[in-house]
Write a protein that holds these residues in place. Structure first.
Motif, PDB file in Angstrom:
ATOM      1  N   ARG A 148       0.854  -1.183   0.000  1.00  0.00           N
ATOM      2  CA  ARG A 148       0.000   0.000   0.000  1.00  0.00           C
ATOM      3  C   ARG A 148       0.885   1.226   0.000  1.00  0.00           C
ATOM      4  N   ILE A 149       0.521   2.217  -0.800  1.00  0.00           N
ATOM      5  CA  ILE A 149       1.361   3.405  -0.905  1.00  0.00           C
ATOM      6  C   ILE A 149       0.569   4.654  -0.540  1.00  0.00           C
ATOM      7  N   ARG A 150       1.140   5.420   0.383  1.00  0.00           N
ATOM      8  CA  ARG A 150       0.586   6.741   0.718  1.00  0.00           C
ATOM      9  C   ARG A 150       1.689   7.759   0.544  1.00  0.00           C
ATOM     10  N   PHE A 151       1.351   9.021   0.594  1.00  0.00           N
ATOM     11  CA  PHE A 151       2.365  10.066   0.499  1.00  0.00           C
ATOM     12  C   PHE A 151       1.916  11.285   1.280  1.00  0.00           C
ATOM     13  N   HIS A 164      -3.369   3.055 -10.193  1.00  0.00           N
ATOM     14  CA  HIS A 164      -2.807   1.941  -9.403  1.00  0.00           C
ATOM     15  C   HIS A 164      -3.677   1.629  -8.185  1.00  0.00           C
ATOM     16  N   ASP A 165      -4.127   0.387  -8.102  1.00  0.00           N
ATOM     17  CA  ASP A 165      -4.923  -0.034  -6.947  1.00  0.00           C
ATOM     18  C   ASP A 165      -4.173   0.098  -5.642  1.00  0.00           C
ATOM     19  N   ASN A 166      -2.843  -0.040  -5.713  1.00  0.00           N
ATOM     20  CA  ASN A 166      -2.090  -0.025  -4.449  1.00  0.00           C
ATOM     21  C   ASN A 166      -1.736   1.379  -3.961  1.00  0.00           C
ATOM     22  N   ILE A 167      -2.072   2.423  -4.726  1.00  0.00           N
ATOM     23  CA  ILE A 167      -1.896   3.793  -4.195  1.00  0.00           C
ATOM     24  C   ILE A 167      -3.211   4.202  -3.538  1.00  0.00           C
ATOM     25  N   CYS A 168      -3.137   4.571  -2.279  1.00  0.00           N
ATOM     26  CA  CYS A 168      -4.359   4.818  -1.505  1.00  0.00           C
ATOM     27  C   CYS A 168      -5.095   6.065  -1.992  1.00  0.00           C
ATOM     28  N   ASN A 169      -6.426   6.022  -1.841  1.00  0.00           N
ATOM     29  CA  ASN A 169      -7.287   7.122  -2.307  1.00  0.00           C
ATOM     30  C   ASN A 169      -7.383   8.209  -1.251  1.00  0.00           C
ATOM     31  N   TYR A 170      -6.259   8.796  -0.971  1.00  0.00           N
ATOM     32  CA  TYR A 170      -6.249   9.766   0.115  1.00  0.00           C
ATOM     33  C   TYR A 170      -5.140  10.784  -0.114  1.00  0.00           C
ATOM     34  N   VAL A 171      -5.502  12.063   0.058  1.00  0.00           N
ATOM     35  CA  VAL A 171      -4.491  13.125  -0.083  1.00  0.00           C
ATOM     36  C   VAL A 171      -4.600  14.094   1.086  1.00  0.00           C
ATOM     37  N   HIS A 172      -3.474  14.284   1.763  1.00  0.00           N
ATOM     38  CA  HIS A 172      -3.414  15.328   2.784  1.00  0.00           C
ATOM     39  C   HIS A 172      -3.029  16.614   2.060  1.00  0.00           C
ATOM     40  N   HIS A 178     -14.952  -2.610   3.294  1.00  0.00           N
ATOM     41  CA  HIS A 178     -13.683  -1.903   3.079  1.00  0.00           C
ATOM     42  C   HIS A 178     -12.518  -2.867   3.251  1.00  0.00           C
ATOM     43  N   GLU A 179     -11.458  -2.619   2.491  1.00  0.00           N
ATOM     44  CA  GLU A 179     -10.233  -3.401   2.657  1.00  0.00           C
ATOM     45  C   GLU A 179      -9.418  -2.722   3.753  1.00  0.00           C
ATOM     46  N   ILE A 180      -9.229  -3.424   4.856  1.00  0.00           N
ATOM     47  CA  ILE A 180      -8.522  -2.818   5.996  1.00  0.00           C
ATOM     48  C   ILE A 180      -7.190  -3.538   6.213  1.00  0.00           C
ATOM     49  N   LEU A 181      -6.142  -2.756   6.305  1.00  0.00           N
ATOM     50  CA  LEU A 181      -4.827  -3.312   6.649  1.00  0.00           C
ATOM     51  C   LEU A 181      -4.717  -3.368   8.174  1.00  0.00           C
ATOM     52  N   ASN A 233      -9.785  -2.188  23.214  1.00  0.00           N
ATOM     53  CA  ASN A 233     -10.278  -3.552  23.348  1.00  0.00           C
ATOM     54  C   ASN A 233      -9.279  -4.549  22.767  1.00  0.00           C
ATOM     55  N   GLN A 234      -8.701  -5.341  23.684  1.00  0.00           N
ATOM     56  CA  GLN A 234      -7.677  -6.313  23.287  1.00  0.00           C
ATOM     57  C   GLN A 234      -8.168  -7.331  22.266  1.00  0.00           C
ATOM     58  N   ASN A 235      -9.490  -7.512  22.215  1.00  0.00           N
ATOM     59  CA  ASN A 235     -10.050  -8.515  21.313  1.00  0.00           C
ATOM     60  C   ASN A 235     -10.371  -7.961  19.934  1.00  0.00           C
ATOM     61  N   GLN A 236      -9.976  -6.699  19.731  1.00  0.00           N
ATOM     62  CA  GLN A 236     -10.257  -6.088  18.428  1.00  0.00           C
ATOM     63  C   GLN A 236      -8.982  -5.632  17.733  1.00  0.00           C
ATOM     64  N   TRP A 237      -9.012  -5.701  16.410  1.00  0.00           N
ATOM     65  CA  TRP A 237      -7.935  -5.141  15.596  1.00  0.00           C
ATOM     66  C   TRP A 237      -8.227  -3.677  15.301  1.00  0.00           C
ATOM     67  N   LYS A 238      -7.145  -2.939  14.995  1.00  0.00           N
ATOM     68  CA  LYS A 238      -7.364  -1.636  14.370  1.00  0.00           C
ATOM     69  C   LYS A 238      -6.543  -1.563  13.094  1.00  0.00           C
ATOM     70  N   GLY A 239      -7.092  -0.836  12.128  1.00  0.00           N
ATOM     71  CA  GLY A 239      -6.393  -0.663  10.852  1.00  0.00           C
ATOM     72  C   GLY A 239      -7.015   0.494  10.112  1.00  0.00           C
ATOM     73  N   ARG A 240      -6.617   0.691   8.871  1.00  0.00           N
ATOM     74  CA  ARG A 240      -7.184   1.795   8.093  1.00  0.00           C
ATOM     75  C   ARG A 240      -7.635   1.318   6.715  1.00  0.00           C
ATOM     76  N   ASN A 241      -8.635   2.014   6.182  1.00  0.00           N
ATOM     77  CA  ASN A 241      -9.041   1.735   4.807  1.00  0.00           C
ATOM     78  C   ASN A 241      -8.183   2.577   3.865  1.00  0.00           C
ATOM     79  N   SER A 242      -8.452   2.459   2.575  1.00  0.00           N
ATOM     80  CA  SER A 242      -7.668   3.188   1.584  1.00  0.00           C
ATOM     81  C   SER A 242      -7.729   4.696   1.846  1.00  0.00           C
ATOM     82  N   GLN A 243      -8.895   5.179   2.301  1.00  0.00           N
ATOM     83  CA  GLN A 243      -9.093   6.620   2.538  1.00  0.00           C
ATOM     84  C   GLN A 243      -8.471   7.088   3.844  1.00  0.00           C
TER      85      GLN A 243
END
Ligand code: SAH
Ligand code: F3S
Length: 477
Positions: free
Chosen positions: A268-271, A290-298, A421-424, A432-442
């Protein structure tokens, strides 16, 4: 204070790396400020590791304490001064211990640091980290040491950063250093020098090596990534003097993105950070391609008022900014944006403030980083304009802008509900120890129950069924 994507809790947190046989000396290294500083600390740790230093998380064990500092606002500098004061008693007990200041405060204050803070033995600016081994020889001999020379070429391209305190999944890769923009409020051009780009081959090698070591997401870093321009080395300002061949074969940011996306096709690529006046349509097209460049711009804007933008020397108008956002949304329909705002800049009127709020409503940012204006000695605004907005007015306007961003964030997060959503997976949720955290493409954070077989670094399909102001709530499908 929270800085971009650096978890609040990580500000000033020390990180350690695996022990290896060394010189018996221990380094305690803390970073403050932006991602660039955290990334630079990895270069520093790598240089010192080569010299035989091992890292420690216990400051009382340290032979060498290094603080990688930030000058962006006065408060950031105060934080570092207070931290230094805490080392006083240690230094009394261990007079041979070396205390060093790195980064933007070192560059800004130079020898003043050695005069004002008796405790500091070593001052090293952001372009001088290669000189650390020599400087440490001087401090070992009992002398103060300083190198704050800024470079037109240094990109640390050949130094393989050791990864500090990361999750083993996401990493920063620096692609440019310095800034030539001269926004009137900003100290960065003074502390980080001329803008220069890093050799694309070394960038790609670093990305591939990260992939081979299990990393799943990289953020390409620079003060101004869109301004990236490789033509064989040297500052961007000297591009006009380059040979015809260099000009013909030069690589811009969109082309670099293309190369990186192909070189590490599953990464996954961000900038960050994009500057509106240098961001091009070509970059949006690369995100779409490119699917691997995330749909997000700061995309920091700082103000919604043309008059203020001009006083800030931002080199674009409100309308040009809005047109750019519109283009981004057309080319990448599922794109998200975040902002930086400076509230209460010199002469800001109530009308200017309303223009900032109306611009935020128009863009509908996913989130933002909003700060009161803090005048920085030596900057054009400090020299030529009066910091004339009373603190209580700044505070009130800041609170209004933060509240508005809260509303917008909640609305944007609601827009993600009801979809998969695809979450990494980047770690375990703090709450909560029983939960994951991650981010979507955005770049929206999502938490969801852990399932057997899932692990850190997996990209999983998550159905989002609810949200809070800043977080998506989901379950694996
Ligand atoms: N291009 C850079 C900007 C660095 S400064 C980047 O990589 O993000 C980060 C943010 O700090 C700016 O966008 C601005 O919103 C804020 N900032 C800079 N100088 C400031 C000042 N004097 N007072 C308040 N905020 C400031
Ligand atoms: Fe600062 Fe403007 Fe450069 S905010 S880092 S001078 S783009």
């Amino acid at each position: 204070m929270q800085e971009k994507y650096i978890d609040e809790t990580k500000q000033g947190e020390a990180f350690a790396i695996a022990e290896k046989p060394g010189n018996g000396k221990k380094l305690f290294l803390e970073s403050y400020g932006c991602q660039m500083n955290f990334s630079d600390s990895e270069i520093v740790a790598s240089i010192l590791n080569e010299q035989g230093y091992n890292t420690t998380l216990k400051v009382e064990e340290a032979d060498l304490i290094l603080l990688n500092t930030c000058s962006i606002r006065e408060k950031a500098e105060q934080t570092v001064r207070m931290r230094l004061a805490q080392f006083k008693h240690l230094k009394k007990e261990k007079p041979n211990m070396t205390v060093g200041v790195l980064g933007c405060m070192a560059e800004r204050l130079k020898t003043k640091f050695l005069d004002e803070e008796q405790l500091v033995d070593l001052v090293v600016g952001p372009d001088a980290y290669r000189d650390l081994p020599n400087l440490l020889k001087e401090t070992d001999d009992g002398r103060d040491a300083i190198n704050v020379i800024l470079s037109k070429e240094e990109t640390y391209a050949d130094i393989n950063p050791v990864r500090l305190g990361g999750n083993g999944v996401t990493a920063f890769v620096t692609i440019t250093r310095g800034c030539d923009n001269m926004c009137t409020f900003c100290v960065v051009p003074f502390t980080r020098g001329r803008e220069r780009s890093r050799d694309p081959h070394s960038i790609i090698e670093e990305c591939q090596s990260l992939w081979n070591n299990g990393y799943k997401e990289i953020t390409l870093l620079g003060q101004n990534v869109d301004s990236y321009l490789w033509y064989g080395g040297g500052p961007k300002k000297d591009f006009a003097k380059a040979s015809e061949m260099q000009k013909l074969t030069a690589i811009n940011f969109a082309q670099l993105l293309d190369m990186v996306a192909v070189a590490v096709p599953n990464m996954r690529i961000r900038f960050s950070t994009s500057n509106p006046h240098e961001m091009t349509e070509q970059v949006f097209r690369m995100i779409a391609k490119h699917d691997n460049i995330c749909n997000y711009v700061h995309l920091p804007v700082q103000s919604g008022s043309d008059r203020i933008l001009q006083l800030m020397n931002r080199q674009h108008t409100r309308q040009e900014y809005l047109d750019l956002i519109k283009k981004g949304k057309e080319i990448v329909p599922d794109i998200s944006f975040s902002q930086d705002m400076i509230i209460g800049f010199c002469t800001e009127t109530e009308e200017d403030h309303q223009l900032t709020m109306s611009l935020m409503r128009e863009v509908e940012y996913d989130y933002g980083y909003m700060f009161s204006y803090s005048t920085r000695p030596g900057t054009p605004a400090h020299k030529k304009l009066e910091d004339d907005i009373p603190a209580d007015v700044k505070q009130r306007r800041l609170a209004e802008v933060i509240a508005l961003q809260g509303e917008l964030s909640r609305k944007r997060m609601q827009g993600y509900v009801g979809r998969v959503h695809e979450i990494l997976i980047e770690g375990t949720s703090k709450k909560n120890q029983n939960q994951w955290k991650g981010r979507n493409s955005q770049n929206a954070v999502c938490v969801f129950d852990k399932l057997e077989g899932q692990k850190l670094g997996d990209i999983v399909s998550v159905f989002v069924h609810g949200n809070t102001q800043g977080t998506l709530l989901g379950e694996t499908v």
